[in-house]
Design an enzyme around this catalytic site. Structure first.
Site, PDB file in Angstrom:
ATOM      1  N   GLU A  97       0.838  -1.201   0.000  1.00  0.00           N
ATOM      2  CA  GLU A  97       0.000   0.000   0.000  1.00  0.00           C
ATOM      3  C   GLU A  97       0.876   1.254   0.000  1.00  0.00           C
ATOM      4  OE1 GLU A  97      -2.399   1.649  -0.557  1.00  0.00           O
ATOM      5  OE2 GLU A  97      -4.237   1.158   0.497  1.00  0.00           O
ATOM      6  N   ASP A  98       0.327   2.352  -0.464  1.00  0.00           N
ATOM      7  CA  ASP A  98       1.065   3.606  -0.398  1.00  0.00           C
ATOM      8  C   ASP A  98       1.013   4.197   1.007  1.00  0.00           C
ATOM      9  OD1 ASP A  98      -1.670   4.178  -0.588  1.00  0.00           O
ATOM     10  OD2 ASP A  98      -1.451   5.688  -2.165  1.00  0.00           O
ATOM     11  N   ASP A 101      -4.098   5.293   6.439  1.00  0.00           N
ATOM     12  CA  ASP A 101      -4.593   6.511   7.068  1.00  0.00           C
ATOM     13  C   ASP A 101      -5.621   6.112   8.135  1.00  0.00           C
ATOM     14  OD1 ASP A 101      -5.013   9.273   7.380  1.00  0.00           O
ATOM     15  OD2 ASP A 101      -6.498   9.364   5.792  1.00  0.00           O
ATOM     16  N   PHE A 150      -2.028  15.793   4.843  1.00  0.00           N
ATOM     17  CA  PHE A 150      -2.253  15.231   3.518  1.00  0.00           C
ATOM     18  C   PHE A 150      -0.982  15.355   2.688  1.00  0.00           C
ATOM     19  CE2 PHE A 150      -3.936  14.668  -0.715  1.00  0.00           C
ATOM     20  CZ  PHE A 150      -4.774  13.577  -0.504  1.00  0.00           C
ATOM     21  N   ARG A 163       1.386  12.220  -8.546  1.00  0.00           N
ATOM     22  CA  ARG A 163       1.852  10.844  -8.295  1.00  0.00           C
ATOM     23  C   ARG A 163       3.300  10.620  -8.733  1.00  0.00           C
ATOM     24  NH1 ARG A 163      -2.601   7.620  -6.958  1.00  0.00           N
ATOM     25  NH2 ARG A 163      -4.544   8.079  -8.038  1.00  0.00           N
TER      26      ARG A 163
HETATM   27  P1  IMP Z   1      -7.554   4.769   4.568  1.00  0.00           P
HETATM   28  O1  IMP Z   1      -8.634   3.823   4.126  1.00  0.00           O
HETATM   29  O2  IMP Z   1      -8.127   5.980   5.263  1.00  0.00           O
HETATM   30  O3  IMP Z   1      -6.484   4.104   5.392  1.00  0.00           O
HETATM   31  O4  IMP Z   1      -6.905   5.403   3.285  1.00  0.00           O
HETATM   32  C1  IMP Z   1      -6.323   4.655   2.318  1.00  0.00           C
HETATM   33  C2  IMP Z   1      -6.179   5.400   1.013  1.00  0.00           C
HETATM   34  O5  IMP Z   1      -6.498   6.793   1.096  1.00  0.00           O
HETATM   35  C3  IMP Z   1      -4.732   5.355   0.572  1.00  0.00           C
HETATM   36  O6  IMP Z   1      -4.451   4.175  -0.140  1.00  0.00           O
HETATM   37  C4  IMP Z   1      -4.618   6.604  -0.274  1.00  0.00           C
HETATM   38  O7  IMP Z   1      -5.011   6.340  -1.595  1.00  0.00           O
HETATM   39  C5  IMP Z   1      -5.594   7.570   0.352  1.00  0.00           C
HETATM   40  N1  IMP Z   1      -4.894   8.516   1.251  1.00  0.00           N
HETATM   41  C6  IMP Z   1      -4.887   8.536   2.601  1.00  0.00           C
HETATM   42  N2  IMP Z   1      -4.131   9.534   3.084  1.00  0.00           N
HETATM   43  C7  IMP Z   1      -3.614  10.154   2.004  1.00  0.00           C
HETATM   44  C8  IMP Z   1      -2.715  11.274   1.837  1.00  0.00           C
HETATM   45  O8  IMP Z   1      -2.215  11.901   2.785  1.00  0.00           O
HETATM   46  N3  IMP Z   1      -2.409  11.605   0.558  1.00  0.00           N
HETATM   47  C9  IMP Z   1      -2.910  10.943  -0.527  1.00  0.00           C
HETATM   48  N4  IMP Z   1      -3.748   9.904  -0.419  1.00  0.00           N
HETATM   49  C10 IMP Z   1      -4.096   9.508   0.837  1.00  0.00           C
HETATM   50 MG    MG Z   2      -5.820   8.262  -3.687  1.00  0.00          MG
END
Ligand code: IMP
Ligand code: MG
Length: 177
Positions: A97-98, A101, A150, A163
């Site tokens: 995963e990138d 969050d 962010f 990206r």
């Molecule tokens: P989560 O489900 O809230 O853990 O978020 C997962 C997805 O939200 C990641 O795979 C990202 O694509 C996007 N995301 C969360 N935080 C960021 C950020 O700071 N920048 C860009 N994308 C984010």
């Molecule tokens: Mg995204």
């Protein structure tokens, strides 16, 4: 560089850390094969570098999910827009995963993938924002823990942009607020 961005992680630091993660994975899975599952699109750049630093037999597949829509806040809804091409039954899987969050995306994916009978399933994320967590998700491999801001670059986007940046930067709030 864009005036909207404050650098957080330089390319050099990212490369160094990815090499370390690759070494760790190479040690942990010695004598086995690993099947990497990249979560599109954010993880594609990280997966490209990470996979080349793992000195084992490696295969990969991709999955695409949408959880954010186009903005910067998680909606909590996870939808699979592209499923895996091949079965993961009996494989040593690492989900790449990138960023983690809220954890909602990975929590959902982990349950889904575990139901498909992999031999093992671990999570490897380039970035971790522990402050934003809503559900308990513990990645085994974490590149960097970062503050709850962010960020973009190195695969991460804001409205599909940034990206390709070779570094990670904090996007100025006024861009999306
Ligand atoms: P989560 O489900 O809230 O853990 O978020 C997962 C997805 O939200 C990641 O795979 C990202 O694509 C996007 N995301 C969360 N935080 C960021 C950020 O700071 N920048 C860009 N994308 C984010
Ligand atoms: Mg995204």
């Amino acid at each position: 560089m864009s005036a909207h961005l404050t650098p957080l992680l330089e390319n050099q630091a990212i490369q160094k850390r990815i090499a370390e993660l690759g070494e760790q994975i190479t040690r942990d899975y010695a004598g086995r094969s690993v099947h990497l599952i990249g979560i599109l699109k954010g993880a594609c750049i990280f997966l490209s570098d990470l996979s080349r630093s793992i000195l084992l037999s490696v295969s990969f597949d991709f999955m695409a999910v949408s959880s954010y829509g186009r903005g910067t806040k998680s909606t909590g809804e996870v939808r699979i827009t592209k499923d895996l091409d091949t079965s993961i039954e009996g494989l040593d899987v690492i989900v790449v995963e990138d960023i983690v969050d809220t954890g909602l995306t990975l929590n959902y994916l982990r349950h889904l993938l575990e139901s498909r009978g992999p031999r093992s399933l671990k999570i490897c994320t380039l970035l971790d924002k522990p402050a934003a967590r809503k559900v308990r998700v513990q990645p085994k491999y974490v590149g960097f823990k970062i503050p709850g801001e962010f960020v973009v670059g190195y695969g991460l986007d804001y409205e599909e942009r940034y990206r390709q940046l070779p570094f990670v930067g904090v996007l100025r709030r006024s861009v999306y607020a």
